[in-house]
Design an enzyme around this catalytic site. Sequence first.
Site, short mmCIF file in Angstrom:
data_model
loop_
_atom_site.label_atom_id
_atom_site.label_comp_id
_atom_site.label_asym_id
_atom_site.label_seq_id
_atom_site.Cartn_x
_atom_site.Cartn_y
_atom_site.Cartn_z
N LEU A 1 9.29 35.69 -6.81
CA LEU A 1 10.02 35.46 -8.05
C LEU A 1 11.19 34.57 -7.64
CD1 LEU A 1 9.92 36.25 -11.05
CD2 LEU A 1 11.31 38.23 -10.50
N ASP A 2 11.32 33.44 -8.29
CA ASP A 2 12.33 32.46 -7.88
C ASP A 2 13.72 33.06 -7.78
OD1 ASP A 2 10.44 30.39 -7.88
OD2 ASP A 2 10.78 29.99 -10.01
N TYR A 3 14.53 32.47 -6.93
CA TYR A 3 15.92 32.88 -6.72
C TYR A 3 16.66 32.99 -8.05
CZ TYR A 3 20.71 32.46 -4.80
OH TYR A 3 22.02 32.66 -4.48
N ASP A 4 16.43 32.03 -8.95
CA ASP A 4 17.16 32.00 -10.22
C ASP A 4 16.38 32.66 -11.37
OD1 ASP A 4 15.27 29.97 -10.25
OD2 ASP A 4 16.63 28.45 -11.06
N SER A 5 15.34 33.43 -11.04
CA SER A 5 14.61 34.22 -12.04
C SER A 5 14.92 35.69 -11.81
CB SER A 5 13.11 33.97 -11.92
OG SER A 5 12.81 32.61 -12.22
#
Length: 178
Positions: A41-45
């Site tokens: 899961l992306d850093y900014d998600s």
Amino acid sequence: MLIAFNKPFNVLCQFTDRSQPPRATLAGFGLPPNVYAAGRLDYDSEGLLLLTDNGSLAHRLTDPKHKQPKTYWVQVEGVASEDKLQALRDGVQLNDGPTLPARVQLLEDAPALWERDPPVRFRKTVPDAWLAVTITEGRNRQVRRMTAAVGLPTLRLVRASMGPHALGDLQPGRWREV
């Protein structure tokens, strides 16, 4: 063992970070030993991240041939017109090829979520909308790239479910065994 974790915004899906300055990682949340993320899961998600100590289970959860549906609540900038939603449903062309069709629903109301730190910047003159997007692929930043491709840049992205596992009322930084 299978763990459901609500990954906060700006946290890496790994236990170490060699960058300078170091970023927040999974190591700071008291997770059981010897588990690792099944997928990313992306850093900014934000939202549901599954962790396990079972390699074959991780493979079943993440291998594209198993087509595990992943549902995201996506706050987008702009007017989510029916033609843009239909383009997402049909599949869009990205730089690494066309996506498979997605299930996309315009949400009447924003999902009941926690406050994000920092919050998404509110602009009175720019409309936004919330979508529920379900995909069965797992390309890098796929949902963000899909919404951008139809002219709806993503402002906030929260994974709500992965296969039969849902985030439910799990708060950011908290986990439970499933």
